[in-house]
Design a protein around this motif. Structure first.
Motif, PDB file in Angstrom:
ATOM      1  N   PRO A  50      -7.119  17.954   0.894  1.00 20.59           N
ATOM      2  CA  PRO A  50      -8.271  17.087   0.657  1.00 20.59           C
ATOM      3  C   PRO A  50      -8.023  16.054  -0.440  1.00 20.59           C
ATOM      4  CG  PRO A  50      -8.998  19.338   0.993  1.00 20.59           C
ATOM      5  CD  PRO A  50      -7.501  19.385   0.938  1.00 20.59           C
ATOM      6  N   ALA A  51      -7.300  16.437  -1.485  1.00 15.06           N
ATOM      7  CA  ALA A  51      -7.020  15.492  -2.569  1.00 15.06           C
ATOM      8  C   ALA A  51      -6.140  14.344  -2.090  1.00 15.06           C
ATOM      9  CB  ALA A  51      -6.359  16.222  -3.736  1.00 15.06           C
ATOM     10  N   VAL A  52      -5.130  14.650  -1.269  1.00 16.40           N
ATOM     11  CA  VAL A  52      -4.253  13.605  -0.740  1.00 16.40           C
ATOM     12  C   VAL A  52      -5.054  12.649   0.139  1.00 16.40           C
ATOM     13  CG1 VAL A  52      -2.328  13.157   0.832  1.00 16.40           C
ATOM     14  CG2 VAL A  52      -2.150  14.977  -0.869  1.00 16.40           C
ATOM     15  N   VAL A  53      -5.876  13.198   1.023  1.00 15.87           N
ATOM     16  CA  VAL A  53      -6.662  12.364   1.936  1.00 15.87           C
ATOM     17  C   VAL A  53      -7.640  11.498   1.156  1.00 15.87           C
ATOM     18  CG1 VAL A  53      -8.344  12.399   3.812  1.00 15.87           C
ATOM     19  CG2 VAL A  53      -6.421  13.996   3.827  1.00 15.87           C
ATOM     20  N   GLU A  54      -8.304  12.068   0.157  1.00 13.57           N
ATOM     21  CA  GLU A  54      -9.249  11.275  -0.626  1.00 13.57           C
ATOM     22  C   GLU A  54      -8.549  10.140  -1.351  1.00 13.57           C
ATOM     23  OE1 GLU A  54     -12.721  11.789  -4.056  1.00 13.57           O
ATOM     24  OE2 GLU A  54     -11.717  13.547  -3.209  1.00 13.57           O
ATOM     25  N   ALA A  55      -7.350  10.400  -1.874  1.00 13.14           N
ATOM     26  CA  ALA A  55      -6.590   9.347  -2.542  1.00 13.14           C
ATOM     27  C   ALA A  55      -6.241   8.225  -1.570  1.00 13.14           C
ATOM     28  CB  ALA A  55      -5.321   9.932  -3.159  1.00 13.14           C
ATOM     29  N   VAL A  56      -5.900   8.579  -0.338  1.00 20.58           N
ATOM     30  CA  VAL A  56      -5.591   7.581   0.676  1.00 20.58           C
ATOM     31  C   VAL A  56      -6.820   6.740   1.002  1.00 20.58           C
ATOM     32  CG1 VAL A  56      -4.950   7.288   3.102  1.00 20.58           C
ATOM     33  CG2 VAL A  56      -3.690   8.882   1.679  1.00 20.58           C
ATOM     34  N   LEU A  57      -7.968   7.383   1.144  1.00 16.87           N
ATOM     35  CA  LEU A  57      -9.197   6.657   1.454  1.00 16.87           C
ATOM     36  C   LEU A  57      -9.572   5.692   0.333  1.00 16.87           C
ATOM     37  CD1 LEU A  57     -11.352   9.540   2.998  1.00 16.87           C
ATOM     38  CD2 LEU A  57     -10.069   7.769   4.211  1.00 16.87           C
ATOM     39  N   GLN A  58      -9.411   6.130  -0.908  1.00 14.93           N
ATOM     40  CA  GLN A  58      -9.725   5.253  -2.032  1.00 14.93           C
ATOM     41  C   GLN A  58      -8.762   4.071  -2.072  1.00 14.93           C
ATOM     42  OE1 GLN A  58     -12.312   5.362  -3.950  1.00 14.93           O
ATOM     43  NE2 GLN A  58     -13.127   7.320  -3.295  1.00 14.93           N
ATOM     44  N   ARG A  59      -7.498   4.331  -1.760  1.00 16.75           N
ATOM     45  CA  ARG A  59      -6.526   3.242  -1.705  1.00 16.75           C
ATOM     46  C   ARG A  59      -6.910   2.241  -0.626  1.00 16.75           C
ATOM     47  NH1 ARG A  59      -3.083  -0.207  -3.996  1.00 16.75           N
ATOM     48  NH2 ARG A  59      -1.280  -0.697  -2.677  1.00 16.75           N
ATOM     49  N   ALA A  60      -7.460   2.725   0.482  1.00 18.33           N
ATOM     50  CA  ALA A  60      -7.864   1.852   1.577  1.00 18.33           C
ATOM     51  C   ALA A  60      -8.926   0.866   1.143  1.00 18.33           C
ATOM     52  CB  ALA A  60      -8.384   2.691   2.732  1.00 18.33           C
ATOM     53  N   VAL A  61      -9.837   1.325   0.299  1.00 17.07           N
ATOM     54  CA  VAL A  61     -10.899   0.445  -0.175  1.00 17.07           C
ATOM     55  C   VAL A  61     -10.317  -0.764  -0.899  1.00 17.07           C
ATOM     56  CG1 VAL A  61     -12.824   0.283  -1.803  1.00 17.07           C
ATOM     57  CG2 VAL A  61     -12.629   2.262  -0.289  1.00 17.07           C
ATOM     58  N   ASP A  62      -9.315  -0.529  -1.729  1.00 23.12           N
ATOM     59  CA  ASP A  62      -8.688  -1.624  -2.471  1.00 23.12           C
ATOM     60  C   ASP A  62      -8.041  -2.631  -1.526  1.00 23.12           C
ATOM     61  OD1 ASP A  62      -9.439  -0.400  -4.822  1.00 23.12           O
ATOM     62  OD2 ASP A  62      -7.519   0.626  -5.088  1.00 23.12           O
ATOM     63  N   LEU A  63      -7.285  -2.139  -0.547  1.00 20.19           N
ATOM     64  CA  LEU A  63      -6.625  -3.041   0.391  1.00 20.19           C
ATOM     65  C   LEU A  63      -7.634  -3.813   1.233  1.00 20.19           C
ATOM     66  CD1 LEU A  63      -3.667  -0.795   1.639  1.00 20.19           C
ATOM     67  CD2 LEU A  63      -3.547  -2.720   0.058  1.00 20.19           C
ATOM     68  N   GLY A  64      -8.671  -3.132   1.678  1.00 22.22           N
ATOM     69  CA  GLY A  64      -9.677  -3.787   2.496  1.00 22.22           C
ATOM     70  C   GLY A  64     -10.431  -4.862   1.736  1.00 22.22           C
ATOM     71  N   ASP A  65     -10.823  -4.573   0.504  1.00 23.11           N
ATOM     72  CA  ASP A  65     -11.553  -5.558  -0.286  1.00 23.11           C
ATOM     73  C   ASP A  65     -10.683  -6.763  -0.641  1.00 23.11           C
ATOM     74  OD1 ASP A  65     -13.894  -4.124  -0.192  1.00 23.11           O
ATOM     75  OD2 ASP A  65     -13.620  -3.162  -2.136  1.00 23.11           O
ATOM     76  N   ARG A  66      -9.349  -6.573  -0.618  1.00 22.72           N
ATOM     77  CA  ARG A  66      -8.447  -7.698  -0.867  1.00 22.72           C
ATOM     78  C   ARG A  66      -8.153  -8.478   0.415  1.00 22.72           C
ATOM     79  NH1 ARG A  66      -5.032  -4.079  -3.929  1.00 22.72           N
ATOM     80  NH2 ARG A  66      -3.388  -4.386  -2.364  1.00 22.72           N
ATOM     81  N   LYS A  67      -8.721  -8.042   1.529  1.00 24.32           N
ATOM     82  CA  LYS A  67      -8.527  -8.692   2.823  1.00 24.32           C
ATOM     83  C   LYS A  67      -7.054  -8.722   3.213  1.00 24.32           C
ATOM     84  CE  LYS A  67     -10.811 -12.210   1.145  1.00 24.32           C
ATOM     85  NZ  LYS A  67     -11.454 -11.598  -0.039  1.00 24.32           N
ATOM     86  N   ASP A  68      -6.351  -7.651   2.949  1.00 26.35           N
ATOM     87  CA  ASP A  68      -4.925  -7.549   3.241  1.00 26.35           C
ATOM     88  C   ASP A  68      -4.748  -7.054   4.678  1.00 26.35           C
ATOM     89  OD1 ASP A  68      -2.212  -7.221   3.303  1.00 26.35           O
ATOM     90  OD2 ASP A  68      -2.110  -5.771   1.660  1.00 26.35           O
ATOM     91  N   TYR A  69      -5.000  -7.956   5.638  1.00 25.03           N
ATOM     92  CA  TYR A  69      -4.937  -7.524   7.040  1.00 25.03           C
ATOM     93  C   TYR A  69      -3.515  -7.219   7.489  1.00 25.03           C
ATOM     94  CZ  TYR A  69      -3.603 -12.376   8.097  1.00 25.03           C
ATOM     95  OH  TYR A  69      -2.973 -13.594   8.144  1.00 25.03           O
ATOM     96  N   ARG A  70      -2.526  -7.854   6.901  1.00 24.51           N
ATOM     97  CA  ARG A  70      -1.139  -7.541   7.268  1.00 24.51           C
ATOM     98  C   ARG A  70      -0.786  -6.115   6.846  1.00 24.51           C
ATOM     99  NH1 ARG A  70      -0.632 -12.955   5.517  1.00 24.51           N
ATOM    100  NH2 ARG A  70       0.090 -14.372   7.165  1.00 24.51           N
ATOM    101  N   GLY A  71      -1.191  -5.759   5.636  1.00 24.03           N
ATOM    102  CA  GLY A  71      -0.928  -4.408   5.171  1.00 24.03           C
ATOM    103  C   GLY A  71      -1.657  -3.376   6.003  1.00 24.03           C
ATOM    104  N   GLN A  72      -2.893  -3.695   6.401  1.00 29.04           N
ATOM    105  CA  GLN A  72      -3.661  -2.774   7.224  1.00 29.04           C
ATOM    106  C   GLN A  72      -2.968  -2.528   8.561  1.00 29.04           C
ATOM    107  OE1 GLN A  72      -7.564  -4.475   7.545  1.00 29.04           O
ATOM    108  NE2 GLN A  72      -8.031  -4.225   5.385  1.00 29.04           N
ATOM    109  N   CYS A  73      -2.537  -3.610   9.188  1.00 26.13           N
ATOM    110  CA  CYS A  73      -1.909  -3.486  10.508  1.00 26.13           C
ATOM    111  C   CYS A  73      -0.602  -2.703  10.424  1.00 26.13           C
ATOM    112  CB  CYS A  73      -1.668  -4.872  11.080  1.00 26.13           C
ATOM    113  SG  CYS A  73      -0.873  -4.860  12.706  1.00 26.13           S
ATOM    114  N   ALA A  74       0.183  -3.001   9.383  1.00 24.37           N
ATOM    115  CA  ALA A  74       1.487  -2.348   9.253  1.00 24.37           C
ATOM    116  C   ALA A  74       1.358  -0.855   9.022  1.00 24.37           C
ATOM    117  CB  ALA A  74       2.275  -2.979   8.106  1.00 24.37           C
ATOM    118  N   LEU A  75       0.214  -0.419   8.510  1.00 26.30           N
ATOM    119  CA  LEU A  75       0.044   0.979   8.154  1.00 26.30           C
ATOM    120  C   LEU A  75      -0.731   1.780   9.195  1.00 26.30           C
ATOM    121  CD1 LEU A  75      -0.679   0.427   4.371  1.00 26.30           C
ATOM    122  CD2 LEU A  75       1.411   1.335   5.378  1.00 26.30           C
TER     123      LEU A  75
END
Length: 226
Positions: free
Chosen positions: A90-115
């Motif tokens: 659960p800790a690993v998954v939560e860390a991943v979800l929180q990291r996603a928020v940062d990438l999404g708010d930065r509008k990093d669509y290339r990073g999103q697609c690559a991952l």
């Protein structure tokens, strides 16, 4: 009726945590001895201070003998080693979800697609319109939506700030797959003024792919408020 840039902003907010958070995570120990998770390799522990300078050696042969020892690389037995995540928690998954928020708010669509996982499938129900719009498909489809939405948001000078709530994370017995159910709220602003908030109810499945955490399945129902 809401204008098109705001609708696209709402869409990018809905998509922001869909695939952005897939990361190769590392388990580290901070200076307080606490376990932390990060998408970056652990920093090395501070190196011990060099020993006090010794008096100069009187004879030239002795000085030459010391040269190879001085040139030898220092050992790093005290350096912290990065430990890749081999089992979801659960800790690993939560860390991943929180990291996603940062990438999404930065509008990093290339990073999103690559991952995104190669076999990812998604369904997004967007209540910005009536009747609601439904987006679904695979990795290529969501990458196209993310790019379109992020670029429209960038062109309109719009920003998003996302928070996660009511998180429920369940991990499979073998630690190779996890299901996360939670709510997200993305506040969209235009020229520094709040425009709307996009609220989503989500269910997402993450898995391990050769040591990397990637999204496998995403279901989200979103609606704008405010």
């Amino acid at each position: 009726m809401r204008n098109a840039p705001l609708l696209l902003a709402a869409l990018v907010a809905a998509l922001s945590t869909t695939t952005a958070s897939a990361q190769h995570m590392f388990k580290c120990t901070n200076d307080k001895g606490q376990t932390t998770y990060s998408d970056r390799a652990c920093e090395q522990a501070p190196r011990p201070a060099p020993p006090a300078a010794r008096p100069a050696v009187a004879t030239a042969p002795a000085a030459k003998a010391s040269a190879p020892a001085a040139a030898a690389p220092a050992t790093s037995s005290n350096s912290a080693k990065a430990e890749p995540i081999t089992k979801l928690t659960p800790a690993v998954v939560e860390a991943v979800l929180q990291r996603a928020v940062d990438l999404g708010d930065r509008k990093d669509y290339r990073g999103q697609c690559a991952l995104a996982a190669p076999d990812l499938n998604f369904k997004l129900t967007d209540h910005s319109n009536s009747p609601p719009s439904v987006y679904s498909g695979g990795r290529g489809d969501i990458c196209a939506l993310q790019q379109q939405s992020a670029q429209a948001m960038q062109a309109g000078g719009l920003r998003s700030s996302t928070r996660l709530n009511k998180m429920d994370i369940r991990v499979s017995a073998d630690g190779t797959q996890a299901t996360a159910k939670y709510e997200s709220a993305a506040a969209i602003s235009m020229e520094g003024q709040h425009a709307l908030t996009m609220q989503c109810t989500r269910e997402e499945v993450l898995g391990l792919y050769s040591g990397t955490v990637l999204y496998k399945r995403v279901t989200a129902v979103c609606r704008p408020v405010g």
